[in-house]
Scaffold this motif. Structure first.
Motif, short mmCIF file in Angstrom:
data_model
loop_
_atom_site.label_atom_id
_atom_site.label_comp_id
_atom_site.label_asym_id
_atom_site.label_seq_id
_atom_site.Cartn_x
_atom_site.Cartn_y
_atom_site.Cartn_z
N SER A 52 0.86 -1.25 -0.16
CA SER A 52 -0.38 0.23 -0.34
C SER A 52 0.97 1.20 -0.38
O SER A 52 2.31 1.33 0.09
CB SER A 52 -0.61 -0.24 1.14
N ASN A 53 0.27 2.70 0.49
CA ASN A 53 0.85 3.61 0.28
C ASN A 53 1.93 3.86 2.23
O ASN A 53 2.16 5.15 1.59
CB ASN A 53 0.01 4.93 -0.25
N TYR A 54 1.32 3.15 2.43
CA TYR A 54 2.56 2.96 3.74
C TYR A 54 4.39 2.12 3.34
O TYR A 54 4.40 2.77 4.27
CB TYR A 54 1.23 2.18 4.86
N SER A 55 3.72 1.71 2.25
CA SER A 55 5.21 1.99 1.74
C SER A 55 5.55 2.07 0.14
O SER A 55 5.59 3.76 0.36
CB SER A 55 6.08 0.27 1.98
N ASP A 56 5.35 1.37 -0.79
CA ASP A 56 5.87 1.75 -1.90
C ASP A 56 4.94 1.07 -2.75
O ASP A 56 5.46 0.77 -4.59
CB ASP A 56 7.27 1.07 -2.82
N GLY A 57 3.63 1.12 -2.06
CA GLY A 57 2.46 1.34 -3.36
C GLY A 57 1.68 1.84 -3.01
O GLY A 57 1.62 3.23 -2.83
N THR A 58 -0.16 1.49 -3.79
CA THR A 58 -1.27 2.32 -3.96
C THR A 58 -2.40 2.34 -2.79
O THR A 58 -2.43 1.29 -1.88
CB THR A 58 -1.50 2.16 -5.36
N ASP A 75 2.22 -10.04 -4.90
CA ASP A 75 3.43 -8.58 -4.34
C ASP A 75 2.91 -7.40 -5.48
O ASP A 75 4.06 -6.65 -6.24
CB ASP A 75 5.04 -9.29 -4.76
N SER A 76 1.87 -7.80 -5.78
CA SER A 76 0.69 -6.09 -5.98
C SER A 76 1.78 -4.80 -5.24
O SER A 76 1.33 -4.63 -4.17
CB SER A 76 -0.37 -6.98 -6.34
N HIS A 77 1.23 -4.36 -6.14
CA HIS A 77 2.04 -2.42 -5.79
C HIS A 77 0.54 -2.05 -6.15
O HIS A 77 0.88 -0.38 -5.56
CB HIS A 77 2.99 -2.10 -6.24
N GLU A 78 -0.12 -2.35 -7.09
CA GLU A 78 -0.98 -1.22 -8.33
C GLU A 78 -2.15 -2.36 -8.43
O GLU A 78 -2.14 -3.19 -8.67
CB GLU A 78 -0.55 -0.81 -9.20
#
Length: 259
Positions: A11-17, A229-232
């Motif tokens: 999520s956006n709490y690291s490098d995601g959305t 391992d999804s970021h988006e």
């Protein structure tokens, strides 16, 4: 062999959305459970501490806020939402890792080796001018560190267990001896590896672990969880479908950490 629990999204709490967008995509993809396992590092070493602040990967400080968000989002989606972490592992940080996990009390923890002696496994530049002997030695060190991660028993899941294969300069230096060493360690441990789809549909074009490594693990009765391992958001549906096909081709089924 449908994947219904995805234990590894960001999520956006690291490098995601943002989490609402990731959850909406997971629900649409037909998942029944999803785990937010954002990146985290608890090392006291100055270079790592400075780097994570610069890149905004500060879950060691922000996990209580993310937990509040997860709790409020659980009622809004027809999904089970896990409060998890993907934690960088280095043997010299074991006491700090253990203390942090005890304090934070996540639903589960994923352990990852992203760096060896401060060098990022996934970046090409540090290895471009190294000799074959030096590259081989680096890969040896990676697998020894990953075996230490498994033997620490600090983690429920070991992430992308042949990560050097993603990096063109390190690809091919993983050997059957590495497979055997790590398969033996996982065969003795409560830690389970994941089938990780993080580069299966991109430049690397393969799942972690790759087929020969997967076979060595299965010979020892090692089972796997599924991790996209999804970021988006768009990655979730694509990678779930790819994971479904991957497990089906092997007549295997991912395990679940929880009933």
């Amino acid at each position: 062999m449908s994947v219904v629990h995805d234990y590894h999204v960001h999520s956006n709490y690291s490098d995601g959305t943002q989490m609402p967008r990731m959850l909406a995509a997971a629900e649409e993809a037909g998942l029944r459970a999803v785990g937010f396992a954002d990146h985290c590092n608890v090392s006291d070493r100055e270079s790592l501490r400075t780097g994570k602040r610069e890149y905004g990967i500060n879950l060691d400080r922000t996990y209580p806020l993310r937990r509040e968000a997860i709790e409020s989002l659980r009622d809004q989606y027809d999904l089970r939402v896990f409060d998890a972490v993907e934690l960088d592992y280095d043997p010299q940080d074991e006491s700090e890792i253990a203390a942090f996990l005890d304090e934070a009390d996540f639903d589960y923890a994923i352990g990852s080796v992203h760096r060896v002696e401060g060098t990022n496994v996934q970046r090409s530049a540090p290895f471009a001018d190294l000799s074959e002997r030096e590259r081989r030695a680096f890969v040896d060190d990676y697998y020894e560190r990953l075996a230490d991660l498994v033997e620490s028993e600090l983690f429920a899941i070991a992430a992308h267990v042949d990560l050097p294969e993603r990096t063109p300069e390190l690809r091919g230096y993983t050997t059957p001896d590495h497979h055997e060493m790590l398969a033996d360690a996982l065969g003795r441990s409560r830690t389970v590896p994941e089938i990780n789809a993080g580069r299966a549909l991109r430049d690397y074009g393969e799942f972690h672990p790759e087929p020969e490594f997967w076979a060595a693990l299965r010979e020892r009765g090692v089972e796997f969880v599924a991790g996209s391992d999804s970021h988006e958001p768009d990655e979730i549906h694509q990678r779930k479908r790819a994971l479904d096909e991957h497990f089906a081709e092997r007549e295997a089924e991912p395990i679940r950490l929880f009933d």
